[in-house]
Design a protein around this motif. Structure first.
Motif, PDB file in Angstrom:
ATOM      1  N   VAL A  34      62.729  29.438  37.760  1.00 55.89           N
ATOM      2  CA  VAL A  34      62.060  29.686  36.479  1.00 55.89           C
ATOM      3  C   VAL A  34      60.613  30.122  36.717  1.00 55.89           C
ATOM      4  N   ASP A  55      56.669  30.511  24.391  1.00 56.93           N
ATOM      5  CA  ASP A  55      57.101  29.336  25.143  1.00 56.93           C
ATOM      6  C   ASP A  55      57.685  28.354  24.138  1.00 56.93           C
ATOM      7  N   TYR A  63      54.100  26.093  31.460  1.00 53.83           N
ATOM      8  CA  TYR A  63      54.393  27.526  31.451  1.00 53.83           C
ATOM      9  C   TYR A  63      53.451  28.295  30.522  1.00 53.83           C
ATOM     10  N   LYS A 169      60.671  32.192  26.589  1.00 55.62           N
ATOM     11  CA  LYS A 169      61.279  31.061  27.286  1.00 55.62           C
ATOM     12  C   LYS A 169      61.771  30.074  26.240  1.00 55.62           C
TER      13      LYS A 169
END
Length: 192
Positions: A34, A55, A63, A169
């Protein structure tokens, strides 16, 4: 599969040390893959101008901070209000250190879903891979609960700046199908 940048780069950013971050840093649960995908998708942000990273299921923001440090504009979403203080402390530390500007990364604490039903959440918890870290004293059942209105794709599109979405994501512990259905209006903009 591996990816190495053509020019090795050092990237600095600040994250909150917690159970979630430990799993990511140890490359547990396929997080190494990832991270590689994230670095690849975000590498175009600084050079290509305005790119956006979504995100969804941001938790404490690892992230999101990584994408912000790469120069991406980040819209982070998490249904857990208890994660927001940790996310915000990492965001402010990055701004103070000059890793990215104050308007580069933001969080919205609402679930993403195409359904109109309110979502019941614990007000002060931040679930980390099926474990919870409490921010305050434990409460009796029913106390300290919130009912949040989900944010759908059309409203979500209105919150994003114009431009391509470099990466969306989605990691929301089992609620992914509703999230993916709600992202349908944004699919033409999403690159990865």
């Amino acid at each position: 599969w591996s990816w190495q940048p053509e020019t090795p780069q050092t990237l600095s950013f600040t994250v909150v040390q917690d159970e979630h971050t430990d799993v990511i840093l140890r490359d547990g649960r396929a997080e190494g893959f990832v991270k590689a995908v994230f670095r690849l998708a975000c590498s175009s942000c600084a050079s290509a101008g305005q790119h956006i990273v979504m995100d969804i299921g941001a938790n404490t923001g690892y992230y999101s901070m990584l994408a912000g440090a790469h120069g991406c504009s980040v819209l982070a979403l998490d249904a857990q209000p208890g994660c927001a203080p940790w996310f915000e402390s990492a965001r402010l530390a990055n701004v103070a250190a000059g890793h990215f500007g104050a308007d580069r990364v933001r969080i919205i604490t609402r679930p993403v879903d195409d359904a109109a039903a309110l979502v019941d959440v614990t007000a002060d918890s931040c679930w980390v891979m099926h474990k919870t870290t409490k921010r305050a004293r434990p409460k009796p059942p029913g106390e300290g609960r919130l009912r949040l209105e989900p944010i759908g794709g059309v409203e979500l599109a209105g919150l994003l700046p114009s431009g391509p979405i470099a990466l969306a994501k989605v990691d929301c512990e089992g609620a992914e199908l509703g999230v993916l259905r709600s992202l349908a209006p944004l699919l033409p903009r999403i690159e990865i």
